[in-house]
Design an enzyme around this catalytic site. Structure first.
Site, PDB file in Angstrom:
ATOM      1  N   CYS A 104       0.875  -1.178   0.000  1.00  0.00           N
ATOM      2  CA  CYS A 104       0.000   0.000   0.000  1.00  0.00           C
ATOM      3  C   CYS A 104       0.913   1.229   0.000  1.00  0.00           C
ATOM      4  CB  CYS A 104      -0.883  -0.012   1.249  1.00  0.00           C
ATOM      5  SG  CYS A 104      -1.894   1.464   1.385  1.00  0.00           S
ATOM      6  N   GLY A 105       0.924   1.936  -1.126  1.00  0.00           N
ATOM      7  CA  GLY A 105       1.866   3.046  -1.284  1.00  0.00           C
ATOM      8  C   GLY A 105       1.563   4.228  -0.378  1.00  0.00           C
ATOM      9  N   ASN A 106       0.282   4.641  -0.341  1.00  0.00           N
ATOM     10  CA  ASN A 106      -0.065   5.730   0.578  1.00  0.00           C
ATOM     11  C   ASN A 106       0.150   5.274   2.015  1.00  0.00           C
ATOM     12  OD1 ASN A 106      -0.887   7.491  -1.485  1.00  0.00           O
ATOM     13  ND2 ASN A 106      -2.971   6.663  -1.498  1.00  0.00           N
ATOM     14  N   ASN A 112      -6.804  -4.153  -8.485  1.00  0.00           N
ATOM     15  CA  ASN A 112      -7.155  -2.750  -8.271  1.00  0.00           C
ATOM     16  C   ASN A 112      -7.264  -2.115  -9.652  1.00  0.00           C
ATOM     17  OD1 ASN A 112      -6.605  -2.562  -5.197  1.00  0.00           O
ATOM     18  ND2 ASN A 112      -4.735  -3.507  -6.007  1.00  0.00           N
ATOM     19  N   GLU A 137     -10.503   0.062  -5.534  1.00  0.00           N
ATOM     20  CA  GLU A 137      -9.523  -0.837  -4.918  1.00  0.00           C
ATOM     21  C   GLU A 137     -10.114  -2.192  -4.555  1.00  0.00           C
ATOM     22  OE1 GLU A 137      -6.857   0.335  -1.841  1.00  0.00           O
ATOM     23  OE2 GLU A 137      -6.982   2.433  -2.395  1.00  0.00           O
ATOM     24  N   CYS A 180      -4.783   6.006  -4.227  1.00  0.00           N
ATOM     25  CA  CYS A 180      -4.146   4.693  -4.056  1.00  0.00           C
ATOM     26  C   CYS A 180      -2.711   4.831  -4.578  1.00  0.00           C
ATOM     27  CB  CYS A 180      -4.914   3.638  -4.852  1.00  0.00           C
ATOM     28  SG  CYS A 180      -4.091   2.046  -4.937  1.00  0.00           S
ATOM     29  N   THR A 220      -0.040   2.750  -4.867  1.00  0.00           N
ATOM     30  CA  THR A 220       0.458   1.784  -5.844  1.00  0.00           C
ATOM     31  C   THR A 220      -0.258   1.999  -7.180  1.00  0.00           C
ATOM     32  OG1 THR A 220      -1.089   0.212  -4.823  1.00  0.00           O
ATOM     33  CG2 THR A 220       1.247  -0.028  -4.254  1.00  0.00           C
TER      34      THR A 220
HETATM   35  N1  LIG Z   1      -4.491   2.098  -1.116  1.00  0.00           N
HETATM   36  C1  LIG Z   1      -3.325   1.345  -1.282  1.00  0.00           C
HETATM   37  C2  LIG Z   1      -3.460  -0.031  -1.835  1.00  0.00           C
HETATM   38  C3  LIG Z   1      -4.106  -0.947  -0.814  1.00  0.00           C
HETATM   39  C4  LIG Z   1      -4.153  -2.399  -1.220  1.00  0.00           C
HETATM   40  C5  LIG Z   1      -5.075  -2.690  -2.364  1.00  0.00           C
HETATM   41  N2  LIG Z   1      -6.451  -2.388  -2.069  1.00  0.00           N
HETATM   42  C6  LIG Z   1      -4.927  -4.173  -2.738  1.00  0.00           C
HETATM   43  O1  LIG Z   1      -5.738  -5.007  -2.311  1.00  0.00           O
HETATM   44  O2  LIG Z   1      -3.971  -4.500  -3.447  1.00  0.00           O
HETATM   45  C7  LIG Z   1      -2.184   2.136  -1.890  1.00  0.00           C
HETATM   46  O3  LIG Z   1      -2.082   3.325  -1.542  1.00  0.00           O
HETATM   47  O4  LIG Z   1      -1.358   1.596  -2.605  1.00  0.00           O
END
Ligand SMILES: N[C@@H](CCC[C@H](N)C(=O)O)C(=O)O
Length: 308
Positions: free
Chosen positions: A99-101, A211, A229, A238, A240
């Site tokens: 999760c990048g954020n 995603n 997501e 998000c 990533t």
């Molecule tokens: N919000 C996140 C990604 C979180 C994980 C995503 N929902 C998954 O299941 O891969 C981000 O900021 O990257």
């Protein structure tokens, strides 16, 4: 007979609430990984009416403790037992690799709680190390740059959303993405799309889910993007997905490297793609701390197990 006390401590669970461009998280400091962070607990914490409300949970624990408690089978490559590990869960309780954020908020929380000092912070994730640099730290506000690793291109696929088919580039950012750059789409048109609806994706291509990002084409180094997501529904940002979108937008413009500013409903984040790696730079905000008081199942140890 005195009824058995609830398995929770009456003080509840300490938490910090934060967000990165409105992608919001409950951060649970649990250094020794003693909390049984099961799906029910994560869903209850993330519930926006009955709980604290969040897109996901970030447990702070050492990587070694998570292995000792059986949460991680092994240390991911490049992660040391002593490293702080971001144990990420989506709002539906499912586990995601990255999760990048979240890494920005996690690193900010490590500094804010005194677990680490300033400088480069080696954050462990299920996708491996994602080092973070705190560029600005002003109490509850920070700007953090995360080394997001090398995006891996997986090919092309498509999704159906609101009765329309969108083609996209599949990008592995440690977690799976389909970044769809839509020719002719502008920021106004993007706002109208039903991204809150669950997209129908190719389960053969993405057996573990995906995603989905819908984005405008690159113009003057900028794109606008919305995301649905896996495990959380539409979110305001998000990290990533932002990097995956930058990869797809640059590819659409015939480039493999470059700097892209990605505008999401929750703000703006900067991506740099070097050809061998990527960085994500953006804000982190800590908005609250407190205790979550719903009764919690404690991890049972030999010492706490009642005698039969
Ligand atoms: N919000 C996140 C990604 C979180 C994980 C995503 N929902 C998954 O299941 O891969 C981000 O900021 O990257």
């Amino acid at each position: 007979m005195t009824p058995a006390p609830p398995t929770a401590t009456l003080d509840g669970l300490a938490f910090i609430k934060g967000h990165g461009t409105l992608n919001d998280f409950v951060v649970l400091p649990d250094d020794h990984a003693e909390v049984d962070l099961d799906e029910d607990l994560v869903r209850a914490v993330c519930d926006r009416r009955a709980g604290l409300g969040a897109d996901g949970v970030l447990r702070i624990a050492t990587a070694g403790a998570l292995v000792d408690q059986g949460v991680l089978a092994v240390l991911p490559e490049g992660v040391d037992a002593a490293d702080w590990f971001m144990d990420y869960r989506n709002a539906d309780g499912s586990i995601a690799e990255m999760c990048g954020n979240g890494v920005r908020v996690f690193a900010h929380a490590l500094v804010a709680t005194g677990r680490v000092g300033a400088g480069r912070i080696p954050v462990g994730t299920r996708s491996g190390p994602r080092p973070a640099d705190i560029l600005i730290h002003d109490g509850d506000q920070a700007v953090v740059r995360v080394d997001m690793g090398e995006p891996r291109l997986l090919g092309v696929s498509s999704v159906e959303l609101g009765g329309r088919v969108y083609a996209g580039l599949a990008v592995d950012m440690g977690n799976p993405h389909l970044a769809c750059v839509v020719p002719g789409l502008g920021a106004d048109g993007l706002r109208e799309l039903p991204v809150h609806e669950a997209p129908e994706f190719d389960t053969g291509f993405f057996p573990a889910g995906v995603n989905v990002e819908i984005a405008t084409p690159l113009t003057d180094g900028r794109v606008s993007m919305r995301v649905h997501e896996r495990g959380s529904g539409e979110t305001m940002s998000c990290g990533t997905g932002i990097v995956a979108t930058a990869v797809a937008a640059l590819a659409d413009a015939g480039q493999a490297t470059g700097d892209v500013v990605v505008s999401v409903p929750g703000g703006e984040v900067a991506v740099a793609l070097t050809g061998v790696g990527s960085t994500l730079t953006g804000p982190s905000v800590i908005v609250a701390e407190g205790r979550y008081r719903r009764p919690l199942p404690a991890r049972r140890t030999e010492a706490s197990r009642p005698e039969l």
